[in-house]
Scaffold this motif. Sequence first.
Motif, PDB file in Angstrom:
ATOM      1  N   ALA A 197       0.814  -1.218   0.000  1.00 33.71           N
ATOM      2  CA  ALA A 197       0.000   0.000   0.000  1.00 33.71           C
ATOM      3  C   ALA A 197       0.852   1.275   0.000  1.00 33.71           C
ATOM      4  CB  ALA A 197      -0.939  -0.014   1.206  1.00 33.71           C
ATOM      5  N   GLY A 198       2.170   1.116  -0.103  1.00 37.25           N
ATOM      6  CA  GLY A 198       3.039   2.288  -0.241  1.00 37.25           C
ATOM      7  C   GLY A 198       3.247   3.091   1.034  1.00 37.25           C
ATOM      8  N   PHE A 199       3.221   2.424   2.198  1.00 36.55           N
ATOM      9  CA  PHE A 199       3.500   3.113   3.468  1.00 36.55           C
ATOM     10  C   PHE A 199       5.006   3.148   3.749  1.00 36.55           C
ATOM     11  CE2 PHE A 199      -0.545   3.804   5.779  1.00 36.55           C
ATOM     12  CZ  PHE A 199      -1.420   3.206   4.881  1.00 36.55           C
ATOM     13  N   ILE A 200       5.669   2.008   3.488  1.00 29.15           N
ATOM     14  CA  ILE A 200       7.095   1.889   3.815  1.00 29.15           C
ATOM     15  C   ILE A 200       7.810   1.186   2.658  1.00 29.15           C
ATOM     16  CG2 ILE A 200       6.796   1.763   6.315  1.00 29.15           C
ATOM     17  CD1 ILE A 200       7.104  -1.334   6.068  1.00 29.15           C
ATOM     18  N   ASN A 201       9.120   1.315   2.624  1.00 27.07           N
ATOM     19  CA  ASN A 201       9.879   0.433   1.741  1.00 27.07           C
ATOM     20  C   ASN A 201      11.203   0.075   2.394  1.00 27.07           C
ATOM     21  OD1 ASN A 201      11.553   2.775   0.844  1.00 27.07           O
ATOM     22  ND2 ASN A 201      12.207   1.253  -0.659  1.00 27.07           N
ATOM     23  N   GLN A 202      11.696  -1.096   2.002  1.00 26.08           N
ATOM     24  CA  GLN A 202      12.886  -1.618   2.663  1.00 26.08           C
ATOM     25  C   GLN A 202      14.142  -1.100   2.000  1.00 26.08           C
ATOM     26  OE1 GLN A 202      12.878  -5.844   3.240  1.00 26.08           O
ATOM     27  NE2 GLN A 202      14.938  -5.850   4.089  1.00 26.08           N
ATOM     28  N   GLN A 203      15.037  -0.570   2.833  1.00 26.45           N
ATOM     29  CA  GLN A 203      16.289  -0.009   2.339  1.00 26.45           C
ATOM     30  C   GLN A 203      17.419  -1.027   2.431  1.00 26.45           C
ATOM     31  OE1 GLN A 203      16.968   3.365   1.537  1.00 26.45           O
ATOM     32  NE2 GLN A 203      18.518   4.103   2.912  1.00 26.45           N
ATOM     33  N   GLY A 204      17.324  -1.901   3.441  1.00 24.19           N
ATOM     34  CA  GLY A 204      18.323  -2.934   3.691  1.00 24.19           C
ATOM     35  C   GLY A 204      17.756  -3.827   4.770  1.00 24.19           C
ATOM     36  N   ALA A 205      18.488  -4.854   5.214  1.00 21.18           N
ATOM     37  CA  ALA A 205      17.958  -5.768   6.230  1.00 21.18           C
ATOM     38  C   ALA A 205      17.612  -5.009   7.510  1.00 21.18           C
ATOM     39  CB  ALA A 205      18.984  -6.854   6.536  1.00 21.18           C
ATOM     40  N   GLY A 206      16.343  -5.002   7.869  1.00 19.60           N
ATOM     41  CA  GLY A 206      15.897  -4.334   9.099  1.00 19.60           C
ATOM     42  C   GLY A 206      15.929  -2.818   9.036  1.00 19.60           C
ATOM     43  N   LEU A 207      16.043  -2.261   7.826  1.00 23.36           N
ATOM     44  CA  LEU A 207      16.094  -0.796   7.652  1.00 23.36           C
ATOM     45  C   LEU A 207      14.940  -0.371   6.742  1.00 23.36           C
ATOM     46  CD1 LEU A 207      19.916  -0.512   6.810  1.00 23.36           C
ATOM     47  CD2 LEU A 207      18.845  -0.341   9.068  1.00 23.36           C
ATOM     48  N   TYR A 208      14.128   0.549   7.203  1.00 19.70           N
ATOM     49  CA  TYR A 208      12.936   0.940   6.435  1.00 19.70           C
ATOM     50  C   TYR A 208      12.829   2.445   6.238  1.00 19.70           C
ATOM     51  CZ  TYR A 208      11.429  -3.799   6.549  1.00 19.70           C
ATOM     52  OH  TYR A 208      11.384  -5.153   6.343  1.00 19.70           O
ATOM     53  N   ASN A 209      12.363   2.816   5.033  1.00 25.29           N
ATOM     54  CA  ASN A 209      11.994   4.210   4.764  1.00 25.29           C
ATOM     55  C   ASN A 209      10.497   4.341   4.991  1.00 25.29           C
ATOM     56  OD1 ASN A 209      14.583   4.912   3.773  1.00 25.29           O
ATOM     57  ND2 ASN A 209      14.074   4.008   1.791  1.00 25.29           N
ATOM     58  N   PHE A 210      10.103   5.445   5.563  1.00 23.30           N
ATOM     59  CA  PHE A 210       8.675   5.740   5.695  1.00 23.30           C
ATOM     60  C   PHE A 210       8.291   6.693   4.565  1.00 23.30           C
ATOM     61  CE2 PHE A 210       7.172   3.968   9.705  1.00 23.30           C
ATOM     62  CZ  PHE A 210       8.363   3.483  10.207  1.00 23.30           C
TER      63      PHE A 210
END
Length: 434
Positions: free
Chosen positions: A29-42
């Motif tokens: 749904a486009g809330f977050i995306n994964q940048q790396g293992a255990g790292l998220y962009n909001f």
Amino acid sequence: MRRSRAFIPTTKEAPSEATLPSHQFLIRAGFINQQGAGLYNFMPLGKIVLEKIRAIVKEELDRAGCSEVQLSFVTPIGLWDRSGRSDTMGKEMLRISDRHQNEFVLSPTNEEAIVELVKNRVTSYKDLPLNLYQINTKFRDEARPRYGLLRGREFLMKDGYSFHASTEDMIREFNLMEETYKKIFTRLGLDFRVVAADSGAIGGTGSKEFHVLADSGEDTIVICDACDYGANIETIFESEEEIDALNEMSYEELQIKSIDEKCSCGGNLSFKKGIEVGHIFQLGDKYSSALEANFNDENGKPRPFEMATFGIGVSRLVASVIEQNHDENGCIWTKATAPYMVNIMISNIKDEAQTALGEELYEKLQTSHVEVMLDDRKDRFGFKMKDAELIGFPYTIIIGKELENGLVQIFERKTKENISVKTEDIYSKIMELI
Ligand code: ATP
Ligand code: MG
């Protein structure tokens, strides 16, 4: 916000490692995306939800007499050497060196730093009690970062620390924070339980955890059906094997498994799965003694502060809301956490009457401070409706063909019910619903 201007990259597919609903839907749904293992962009929607949760946490803590601070995220290793935790925290604590080969730590928690801040600034029993908190980034180099925001390496935590002249006063504050946390989780619309817990690496004499009840929870708790007794199985069973075995079991499996110690109130005990969203600890003088942080008591005698510490997993809460509230089509936000309360769907933007009513309602609701999205995209109605369900707006006002008969529909996400409303009543009806 106009949907045509928004950055909400929704997708049909979730990454293969996303096994839990919150992980799948928050990404799809486009809330977050994964940048790396255990790292998220909001992304924008995720950021709105995170800020809503943060605001409720802050409001209730401030009301309970706590003061917000912000501590540096990078802390010198010397602090951790003095408390002894540079040895005991293990690999979860990420160490970095600067250009001068000085060693630092990315804060996994901040007991040492806060004691250092208060030491020599609060010197008398007259200045106590004191409760300081921050809502800030933490880093723990988790062995198995997984389940999206539920177990990240970088995450947002509310961490609070209180200072007292006596054990009695520390326990009073501990109880006040328990009540405050209950208010916070109730306002967020969550079904949760408070349970007796193990103090783990933080240490101390007594602690309680707050668990959101969800089948996907990593913890197993025991709760009573008649009173508010609850305990993490870590405090009940002694053998690690037994605890691990119970934690591995699914919900369904736990339901069959009976537990033979009736509750002292006479009620029946049962196992449940929970997501730990909060943890409060009675610390005593563990850190104040180690760091020689003293105050002068009524007789002028120096004594180490009595302390308690209080955590909330703010970013974990975003995912916990969805673990507890979703269906096969996507997110179902609670009223307190919905990124937008109302979505206005113009079915066919080439239809002038539909567009005019959509624009008029959009203006009116914004003026009334309602958080509203206007779906003014050219796409097909079916596609836009799927998108709205995936994102989980509590209400979607559908302006479609029925407008010719003076009617629009309100779609309620939670119940999936559609009600027809006369166009002249739509504003008052939606205000009544929200
Ligand atoms: P867990 O048992 O889930 O690893 P913990 O007991 O180590 O958590 P605490 O030290 O009690 O965590 O931290 C306070 C709160 O921070 C927890 O109750 C939880 O909600 C949140 N939290 C801890 N670790 C993480 C993580 N890796 N990702 C997201 N939130 C976390
Ligand atoms: Mg904990």
